[in-house]
Design a protein around this motif. Sequence first.
Motif, mmCIF file in Angstrom:
data_model
loop_
_atom_site.group_PDB
_atom_site.id
_atom_site.type_symbol
_atom_site.label_atom_id
_atom_site.label_comp_id
_atom_site.label_asym_id
_atom_site.label_seq_id
_atom_site.Cartn_x
_atom_site.Cartn_y
_atom_site.Cartn_z
ATOM 1 N N LEU A 1 0.795 -1.226 0.000
ATOM 2 C CA LEU A 1 0.000 0.000 0.000
ATOM 3 C C LEU A 1 0.831 1.281 0.000
ATOM 4 O O LEU A 1 0.289 2.360 -0.189
ATOM 5 N N GLY A 2 2.119 1.159 0.273
ATOM 6 C CA GLY A 2 2.997 2.323 0.227
ATOM 7 C C GLY A 2 3.214 3.053 1.532
ATOM 8 O O GLY A 2 3.993 3.988 1.585
ATOM 9 N N SER A 3 2.523 2.660 2.607
ATOM 10 C CA SER A 3 2.757 3.321 3.896
ATOM 11 C C SER A 3 2.270 2.445 5.044
ATOM 12 O O SER A 3 1.340 1.652 4.887
ATOM 13 N N VAL A 4 2.906 2.641 6.201
ATOM 14 C CA VAL A 4 2.502 1.896 7.395
ATOM 15 C C VAL A 4 1.125 2.353 7.889
ATOM 16 O O VAL A 4 0.294 1.514 8.245
ATOM 17 N N PRO A 5 0.816 3.675 7.913
ATOM 18 C CA PRO A 5 -0.537 4.068 8.319
ATOM 19 C C PRO A 5 -1.620 3.416 7.448
ATOM 20 O O PRO A 5 -2.646 2.972 7.962
ATOM 21 N N ALA A 6 -1.385 3.338 6.150
ATOM 22 C CA ALA A 6 -2.360 2.678 5.262
ATOM 23 C C ALA A 6 -2.460 1.199 5.603
ATOM 24 O O ALA A 6 -3.548 0.609 5.538
ATOM 25 N N ALA A 7 -1.347 0.583 5.998
ATOM 26 C CA ALA A 7 -1.353 -0.827 6.385
ATOM 27 C C ALA A 7 -2.171 -1.035 7.654
ATOM 28 O O ALA A 7 -2.897 -2.029 7.786
ATOM 29 N N ILE A 8 -2.079 -0.090 8.596
ATOM 30 C CA ILE A 8 -2.865 -0.190 9.829
ATOM 31 C C ILE A 8 -4.356 -0.114 9.488
ATOM 32 O O ILE A 8 -5.168 -0.894 10.003
ATOM 33 N N VAL A 9 -4.719 0.805 8.601
ATOM 34 C CA VAL A 9 -6.117 0.938 8.175
ATOM 35 C C VAL A 9 -6.577 -0.356 7.505
ATOM 36 O O VAL A 9 -7.649 -0.890 7.817
ATOM 37 N N ALA A 10 -5.765 -0.889 6.588
ATOM 38 C CA ALA A 10 -6.135 -2.116 5.861
ATOM 39 C C ALA A 10 -6.275 -3.304 6.810
ATOM 40 O O ALA A 10 -7.233 -4.081 6.704
ATOM 41 N N ALA A 11 -5.334 -3.451 7.753
ATOM 42 C CA ALA A 11 -5.399 -4.562 8.705
ATOM 43 C C ALA A 11 -6.650 -4.454 9.568
ATOM 44 O O ALA A 11 -7.305 -5.462 9.864
ATOM 45 N N THR A 12 -7.002 -3.242 9.960
ATOM 46 C CA THR A 12 -8.202 -3.031 10.769
ATOM 47 C C THR A 12 -9.454 -3.394 9.976
ATOM 48 O O THR A 12 -10.362 -4.060 10.492
ATOM 49 N N ILE A 13 -9.505 -2.977 8.722
ATOM 50 C CA ILE A 13 -10.665 -3.293 7.881
ATOM 51 C C ILE A 13 -10.778 -4.803 7.672
ATOM 52 O O ILE A 13 -11.883 -5.366 7.737
ATOM 53 N N LEU A 14 -9.652 -5.471 7.457
ATOM 54 C CA LEU A 14 -9.672 -6.929 7.287
ATOM 55 C C LEU A 14 -10.185 -7.616 8.555
ATOM 56 O O LEU A 14 -10.983 -8.560 8.477
ATOM 57 N N LEU A 15 -9.728 -7.144 9.711
ATOM 58 C CA LEU A 15 -10.197 -7.716 10.982
ATOM 59 C C LEU A 15 -11.696 -7.506 11.137
ATOM 60 O O LEU A 15 -12.432 -8.446 11.450
ATOM 61 N N ARG A 16 -12.169 -6.291 10.922
ATOM 62 C CA ARG A 16 -13.591 -6.003 11.107
ATOM 63 C C ARG A 16 -14.442 -6.773 10.102
ATOM 64 O O ARG A 16 -15.538 -7.207 10.420
ATOM 65 N N ALA A 17 -13.939 -6.953 8.885
ATOM 66 C CA ALA A 17 -14.672 -7.752 7.896
ATOM 67 C C ALA A 17 -14.765 -9.202 8.353
ATOM 68 O O ALA A 17 -15.812 -9.842 8.194
ATOM 69 N N ALA A 18 -13.701 -9.713 8.945
ATOM 70 C CA ALA A 18 -13.719 -11.092 9.446
ATOM 71 C C ALA A 18 -14.703 -11.248 10.602
ATOM 72 O O ALA A 18 -15.291 -12.319 10.796
ATOM 73 N N LEU A 19 -14.901 -10.173 11.366
ATOM 74 C CA LEU A 19 -15.813 -10.216 12.513
ATOM 75 C C LEU A 19 -17.256 -9.872 12.146
ATOM 76 O O LEU A 19 -18.136 -9.877 13.006
ATOM 77 N N LEU A 20 -17.499 -9.588 10.881
ATOM 78 C CA LEU A 20 -18.840 -9.181 10.457
ATOM 79 C C LEU A 20 -19.939 -10.175 10.835
ATOM 80 O O LEU A 20 -21.007 -9.751 11.290
ATOM 81 N N PRO A 21 -19.724 -11.499 10.712
ATOM 82 C CA PRO A 21 -20.795 -12.417 11.136
ATOM 83 C C PRO A 21 -21.192 -12.239 12.605
ATOM 84 O O PRO A 21 -22.372 -12.320 12.949
#
Length: 196
Positions: free
Chosen positions: A13-33
């Motif tokens: 993604l080109g930056s660590v802050p963007a990676a933190i955002v992406a990792a958070t979104i992936l976690l929340r998507a996994a917890l969606l059920p």
Amino acid sequence: MVHHVLLALAGLLGSVPAAIVAATILLRAALLPLSVRGYRAERIRAKLAPELAGLRERHKHEPVVLAEKTTAVMREAGSGPFAGLLPMLAQAPFIWVVYREFTNGGMHGYSVLGADLTQRLYSRPALLAGWLIVAALTAIAVWNVRQLPAESPAFVRVLSFGTVAFAAFVPVAAGIYLVTTGLWTAAERWYFRHRR
């Protein structure tokens, strides 16, 4: 391991802050059920509110009987008293691991808006990134309070602002996580409350 995952995402993604955002979104998507179950339980509780109020009135001096009858009514409707807590509890281990990553120096040297991701607002009051995080969390909390059902207890409304107070004491990296997960929660609540 978290460090390597964040750096791999940062490479993509080109930056660590963007990676933190992406990792958070992936976690929340996994917890969606789990979140869906929580919103379903909330709808059931709202539908059962009159019946539960009657139980509270009839058994106000019998706390054990009240708890048993409340649990039975909710179970019969396909819910439970703690269904809404599942997403928060499921996130807790991830938050702990990520927070350790943010505080052990692994994020030192990476920045957003000129602020090192390990810096904290309480120790650097002029930190623009810190104030932007506090402002974003305040806006999210106000939005979330406005979305709560009218009958929500006062302590639930106050708890919505807990992350705002907490944000000044956590590293900027953790603030990015809090803003991202807060925005996800706000969007999720809006969607599930307005869905027919």
